[in-house]
Design a protein around this motif. Structure first.
Motif, PDB file in Angstrom:
ATOM      1  N   ARG A 234       0.830  -1.210   0.000  1.00 42.82           N
ATOM      2  CA  ARG A 234       0.000   0.000   0.000  1.00 42.82           C
ATOM      3  C   ARG A 234       0.864   1.258   0.000  1.00 42.82           C
ATOM      4  O   ARG A 234       1.739   1.399   0.843  1.00 42.82           O
ATOM      5  CB  ARG A 234      -0.909  -0.015   1.218  1.00 42.82           C
ATOM      6  N   ILE A 235       0.551   2.161  -0.935  1.00 38.68           N
ATOM      7  CA  ILE A 235       1.293   3.400  -1.069  1.00 38.68           C
ATOM      8  C   ILE A 235       0.332   4.580  -0.996  1.00 38.68           C
ATOM      9  O   ILE A 235      -0.701   4.592  -1.677  1.00 38.68           O
ATOM     10  CB  ILE A 235       2.052   3.443  -2.418  1.00 38.68           C
ATOM     11  N   LEU A 236       0.675   5.560  -0.185  1.00 38.01           N
ATOM     12  CA  LEU A 236      -0.054   6.820  -0.121  1.00 38.01           C
ATOM     13  C   LEU A 236       0.769   7.841  -0.890  1.00 38.01           C
ATOM     14  O   LEU A 236       1.941   8.057  -0.582  1.00 38.01           O
ATOM     15  CB  LEU A 236      -0.260   7.246   1.335  1.00 38.01           C
TER      16      LEU A 236
ATOM     17  N   GLU B 280      -1.578  -1.172  -4.217  1.00 40.11           N
ATOM     18  CA  GLU B 280      -2.811  -0.456  -3.900  1.00 40.11           C
ATOM     19  C   GLU B 280      -2.386   0.971  -3.574  1.00 40.11           C
ATOM     20  O   GLU B 280      -1.589   1.193  -2.656  1.00 40.11           O
ATOM     21  CB  GLU B 280      -3.498  -1.100  -2.699  1.00 40.11           C
ATOM     22  N   VAL B 281      -2.894   1.930  -4.337  1.00 43.48           N
ATOM     23  CA  VAL B 281      -2.450   3.314  -4.218  1.00 43.48           C
ATOM     24  C   VAL B 281      -3.617   4.217  -3.868  1.00 43.48           C
ATOM     25  O   VAL B 281      -4.667   4.165  -4.514  1.00 43.48           O
ATOM     26  CB  VAL B 281      -1.793   3.806  -5.529  1.00 43.48           C
ATOM     27  N   GLU B 282      -3.435   5.020  -2.868  1.00 42.24           N
ATOM     28  CA  GLU B 282      -4.385   6.063  -2.485  1.00 42.24           C
ATOM     29  C   GLU B 282      -3.720   7.390  -2.828  1.00 42.24           C
ATOM     30  O   GLU B 282      -2.537   7.584  -2.540  1.00 42.24           O
ATOM     31  CB  GLU B 282      -4.658   5.982  -0.982  1.00 42.24           C
TER      32      GLU B 282
ATOM     33  N   PHE C 120      -5.832   4.911   5.861  1.00 41.73           N
ATOM     34  CA  PHE C 120      -5.373   4.060   4.765  1.00 41.73           C
ATOM     35  C   PHE C 120      -4.287   3.085   5.209  1.00 41.73           C
ATOM     36  O   PHE C 120      -4.182   1.983   4.687  1.00 41.73           O
ATOM     37  CB  PHE C 120      -4.874   4.924   3.598  1.00 41.73           C
TER      38      PHE C 120
ATOM     39  N   PRO D 155      -0.782   3.067   4.943  1.00 41.37           N
ATOM     40  CA  PRO D 155       0.141   2.645   3.883  1.00 41.37           C
ATOM     41  C   PRO D 155       1.412   2.024   4.448  1.00 41.37           C
ATOM     42  O   PRO D 155       1.737   2.192   5.623  1.00 41.37           O
ATOM     43  CB  PRO D 155       0.461   3.963   3.170  1.00 41.37           C
ATOM     44  N   ASP D 156       2.121   1.344   3.567  1.00 39.82           N
ATOM     45  CA  ASP D 156       3.436   0.810   3.903  1.00 39.82           C
ATOM     46  C   ASP D 156       4.520   1.839   3.607  1.00 39.82           C
ATOM     47  O   ASP D 156       5.604   1.785   4.184  1.00 39.82           O
ATOM     48  CB  ASP D 156       3.722  -0.448   3.070  1.00 39.82           C
TER      49      ASP D 156
ATOM     50  N   VAL E  29       5.075   6.130   1.909  1.00 42.30           N
ATOM     51  CA  VAL E  29       4.508   7.408   1.483  1.00 42.30           C
ATOM     52  C   VAL E  29       5.407   7.998   0.401  1.00 42.30           C
ATOM     53  O   VAL E  29       6.633   8.001   0.537  1.00 42.30           O
ATOM     54  CB  VAL E  29       4.406   8.397   2.668  1.00 42.30           C
TER      55      VAL E  29
END
Length: 138
Positions: A15-17, A40-42, A57, A59-60, A62
């Motif tokens: 997961r990436i923000l 998975e990107v926000e 969210f 994330p892993d 940023v």
């Protein structure tokens, strides 16, 4: 904080923000990271929004633009470091600034790496994976 699933001792990046105030950069980066990298990107269009979405969210990693109208990159980094549970999350800066002393000061401030704009969208996911692996010594 170490997030992500572990497979054979590896911590995986899922997961990436991502924050950038340039809509084109934001959309191209999101598509590249999701399509090529399978992440998975926000996305957020400001540093303030990034800080609001961070705890939800989870994330892993940023990725944030360094120069945004509402909040400079170092403010975003400091803000991230003050969110409980995200004190050590890897933060990568996107920037058009290409002065060696400026880049070094970003690294000294706690950024794990810096990606210079313009960048190759098709190489972005590989670059982020390389950064992730170097942070986790994999």
């Amino acid at each position: 904080m170490q997030r992500g699933g572990a497979a054979l001792g590896r911590i995986s990046l899922r997961r990436i923000l991502l924050a950038d105030d340039e809509p084109d950069v934001l959309e191209i980066s999101r598509i590249a990271l999701e399509t090529v990298g399978g992440f998975e990107v926000e996305v957020c269009d400001s540093g303030g929004e990034l800080l609001l979405r961070l705890p939800e969210f989870k994330p892993d990693l940023v990725i944030t633009d360094f120069l945004m109208p509402d909040m400079a990159g170092l403010e975003v980094l400091r803000g991230v470091r003050h969110v409980p549970g995200f004190e050590t999350i890897p933060v990568v800066f996107l920037t058009g600034v290409n002065h060696g002393h400026d880049l070094e000061s970003l690294r000294e401030s706690g950024a794990v790496d810096i990606i210079l704009k313009p960048f190759d969208p098709m190489a972005l996911a590989g670059r982020i994976n390389g950064i992730w692996n170097s942070v986790h010594d994999q």
